[in-house]
Design a protein around this motif. Sequence first.
Motif, PDB file in Angstrom:
ATOM      1  N   VAL A 142       0.865  -1.174   0.000  1.00 37.12           N
ATOM      2  CA  VAL A 142       0.000   0.000   0.000  1.00 37.12           C
ATOM      3  C   VAL A 142       0.902   1.223   0.000  1.00 37.12           C
ATOM      4  CG1 VAL A 142      -1.835   1.218   1.186  1.00 37.12           C
ATOM      5  CG2 VAL A 142      -1.764  -1.276   1.241  1.00 37.12           C
ATOM      6  N   ARG A 143       0.781   2.067  -0.984  1.00 38.59           N
ATOM      7  CA  ARG A 143       1.738   3.144  -1.191  1.00 38.59           C
ATOM      8  C   ARG A 143       1.295   4.478  -0.577  1.00 38.59           C
ATOM      9  NH1 ARG A 143       2.761   4.801  -6.434  1.00 38.59           N
ATOM     10  NH2 ARG A 143       4.576   5.775  -5.482  1.00 38.59           N
ATOM     11  N   ASN A 144       2.327   5.288  -0.286  1.00 38.75           N
ATOM     12  CA  ASN A 144       2.178   6.709   0.050  1.00 38.75           C
ATOM     13  C   ASN A 144       1.382   6.975   1.314  1.00 38.75           C
ATOM     14  OD1 ASN A 144       3.762   7.641  -2.074  1.00 38.75           O
ATOM     15  ND2 ASN A 144       2.033   7.756  -3.476  1.00 38.75           N
ATOM     16  N   ARG A 145       1.299   5.998   2.228  1.00 37.07           N
ATOM     17  CA  ARG A 145       0.688   6.297   3.517  1.00 37.07           C
ATOM     18  C   ARG A 145       1.646   7.137   4.357  1.00 37.07           C
ATOM     19  NH1 ARG A 145      -2.189   0.686   5.437  1.00 37.07           N
ATOM     20  NH2 ARG A 145      -0.123  -0.192   4.993  1.00 37.07           N
ATOM     21  N   GLY A 214      -5.748  -0.181   6.161  1.00 33.94           N
ATOM     22  CA  GLY A 214      -6.145   1.041   6.837  1.00 33.94           C
ATOM     23  C   GLY A 214      -5.532   2.271   6.200  1.00 33.94           C
ATOM     24  N   ALA A 215      -6.093   3.425   6.535  1.00 37.51           N
ATOM     25  CA  ALA A 215      -5.567   4.719   6.103  1.00 37.51           C
ATOM     26  C   ALA A 215      -5.039   5.452   7.324  1.00 37.51           C
ATOM     27  CB  ALA A 215      -6.654   5.541   5.412  1.00 37.51           C
ATOM     28  N   ASP A 216      -3.930   6.165   7.171  1.00 39.58           N
ATOM     29  CA  ASP A 216      -3.376   6.983   8.251  1.00 39.58           C
ATOM     30  C   ASP A 216      -4.109   8.309   8.244  1.00 39.58           C
ATOM     31  OD1 ASP A 216      -1.637   4.910   8.713  1.00 39.58           O
ATOM     32  OD2 ASP A 216       0.017   5.812   7.586  1.00 39.58           O
ATOM     33  N   ALA A 217      -5.139   8.401   9.091  1.00 39.92           N
ATOM     34  CA  ALA A 217      -6.103   9.485   8.966  1.00 39.92           C
ATOM     35  C   ALA A 217      -6.412  10.133  10.306  1.00 39.92           C
ATOM     36  CB  ALA A 217      -7.402   8.948   8.347  1.00 39.92           C
ATOM     37  N   ILE A 218      -6.977  11.330  10.210  1.00 38.62           N
ATOM     38  CA  ILE A 218      -7.636  12.007  11.333  1.00 38.62           C
ATOM     39  C   ILE A 218      -9.127  11.970  11.037  1.00 38.62           C
ATOM     40  CG2 ILE A 218      -7.851  14.140  12.636  1.00 38.62           C
ATOM     41  CD1 ILE A 218      -5.059  14.906  11.606  1.00 38.62           C
ATOM     42  N   ASN A 219      -9.867  11.286  11.869  1.00 38.93           N
ATOM     43  CA  ASN A 219     -11.284  11.015  11.620  1.00 38.93           C
ATOM     44  C   ASN A 219     -12.107  11.583  12.769  1.00 38.93           C
ATOM     45  OD1 ASN A 219     -13.770   9.966  10.924  1.00 38.93           O
ATOM     46  ND2 ASN A 219     -13.234   7.841  11.402  1.00 38.93           N
ATOM     47  N   THR A 220     -12.904  12.614  12.499  1.00 35.78           N
ATOM     48  CA  THR A 220     -13.706  13.259  13.539  1.00 35.78           C
ATOM     49  C   THR A 220     -15.181  13.203  13.171  1.00 35.78           C
ATOM     50  OG1 THR A 220     -13.536  15.459  12.521  1.00 35.78           O
ATOM     51  CG2 THR A 220     -11.818  14.834  14.085  1.00 35.78           C
ATOM     52  N   SER A 221     -16.027  13.013  14.168  1.00 37.31           N
ATOM     53  CA  SER A 221     -17.479  13.008  13.973  1.00 37.31           C
ATOM     54  C   SER A 221     -18.147  13.759  15.116  1.00 37.31           C
ATOM     55  CB  SER A 221     -18.027  11.575  13.925  1.00 37.31           C
ATOM     56  OG  SER A 221     -17.585  10.896  12.774  1.00 37.31           O
ATOM     57  N   TYR A 222     -19.133  14.557  14.746  1.00 36.37           N
ATOM     58  CA  TYR A 222     -19.971  15.228  15.737  1.00 36.37           C
ATOM     59  C   TYR A 222     -21.398  14.750  15.533  1.00 36.37           C
ATOM     60  CZ  TYR A 222     -22.518  18.768  18.330  1.00 36.37           C
ATOM     61  OH  TYR A 222     -23.362  19.408  19.206  1.00 36.37           O
TER      62      TYR A 222
END
Length: 466
Positions: A142-145, A214-222
């Motif tokens: 999986v590239r560019n994470r 998986g993705a290296d992410a910032i995941n926010t939910s309100y």
Amino acid sequence: MKGKANRNLGQLAFLVLLLAAKPAGAEEVEGQPGQSAAEPAETTEAEQSPADTDTSDFSDFDLEQFESPYHFGGFFRQGISGLKPYYPVDKGYTDITSETRFRLFAEYSEGPWQAEVSGNADLIFTNHPDSPAFKPLYASQVRNRFFSLEGKREYRDYLLRGNVHRFNAAYKSADFHVTVGRQAISWGEGRLLNPMDLITPVGPLIQDLEDVPGADAINTSYFLNSYDSIQLVIVPYTREDERDLGRLRSQDATAIARYKGTFGNLDLVFLGGRQHRSYVWGSELNLTIWDAGFRFAYLGRQEDEKFHTDYLAQKDTHQIVLGASYAFFGKLRSNLEVFYNSRPYEEDPYIPEQQQTEIQVSTDQQEPVEPDESFFRTQGRILTKNPYLIQASLGYDITDLITADIFGIWDPEGGSLLYGPQFTYSASNEIIIVAGARLYKIGAHPEEAEFRGAPPQAFAYLRWHF
């Protein structure tokens, strides 16, 4: 090389410190024992609404004080697959590959703070190391994470591979969730071609849901209430797999906002943002009525012409899915959908060339070239040769322990068909046995076929959780 390794170790140490200070949560989408990879059931949302809590009064005896916030486990999976030989064409025997995987995980959950880490160790052996299908199927990365948390060693007829599957920390209160790190974020319904599933998509060719990267992410939910939410996902990407933080560029990042609301029997989704050097916008409607489900999904895309030079990038792309699902007799699960793509690449050789380049780069057979166009032009999209595809699936529980599923994607214009039968046996609460195939049929006009050149594959695996 030494500086790159130091940067990777520094990033890893930083995230370890973050986990130690504020541990956080479990991944949001994972296959469970007994779940079929071919079944087009609703994909789990990346962030679920806060659950109603049990109001029972156990004031005299509180079990929670005896529960540990730490949980450990994993699984062992042994699989074998056979590929129809086509290189060299006169070989005369079946391409066989054995894949052994160990996964270990650790989770922490106490109050709103959660954390998880899991990793894979793989041993892959094959009798067809020279086949052009082996490296794309088993040796690609999986590239560019954002984080470089994987490695492999290749030998003549086997390879060793290891990677960090999930690594994230989360804070989840009653109305606000935030998860930082490597995680799965799957959107929309359906397990076939789903244009709304933009972050970590689950495609029809995946054999085991446990393998969704998986993705290296910032995941926010309100959460506005128990049913409605606003979500923002930011995924930074590198170029040429270079983890130098000083070289990160905002135009390479994915940033998508998503609203999900429920109005009676209707679930409504709107999203918009930027993904892989393009602008995306779309909507999804899911209506439940007469014991049936009806789905409409639309995704629009405008390529950033500063990066994409092929002529297809000069016009917007519109993709639509229209379908319905129903369980006959309460047991035979069925799904039928029509997929439409306004910008197929039938007459454009640029996209196939970039896809082939990306295969070469992801399997370390070729170095990426700035600005890494093969990755950003081919990943995160559904690219089709023809404009229309018909996709369907059936699922039936033969017994309480045995499930049969089959899916198919038909290309009316080219007359080709991709289909996959699969059987799942839950041997126990910890053991699942799966056998299936990914097969292709080419019609009278192979030069126009959507699935031309794809090799048929049969597979089976046993997964034991501990």
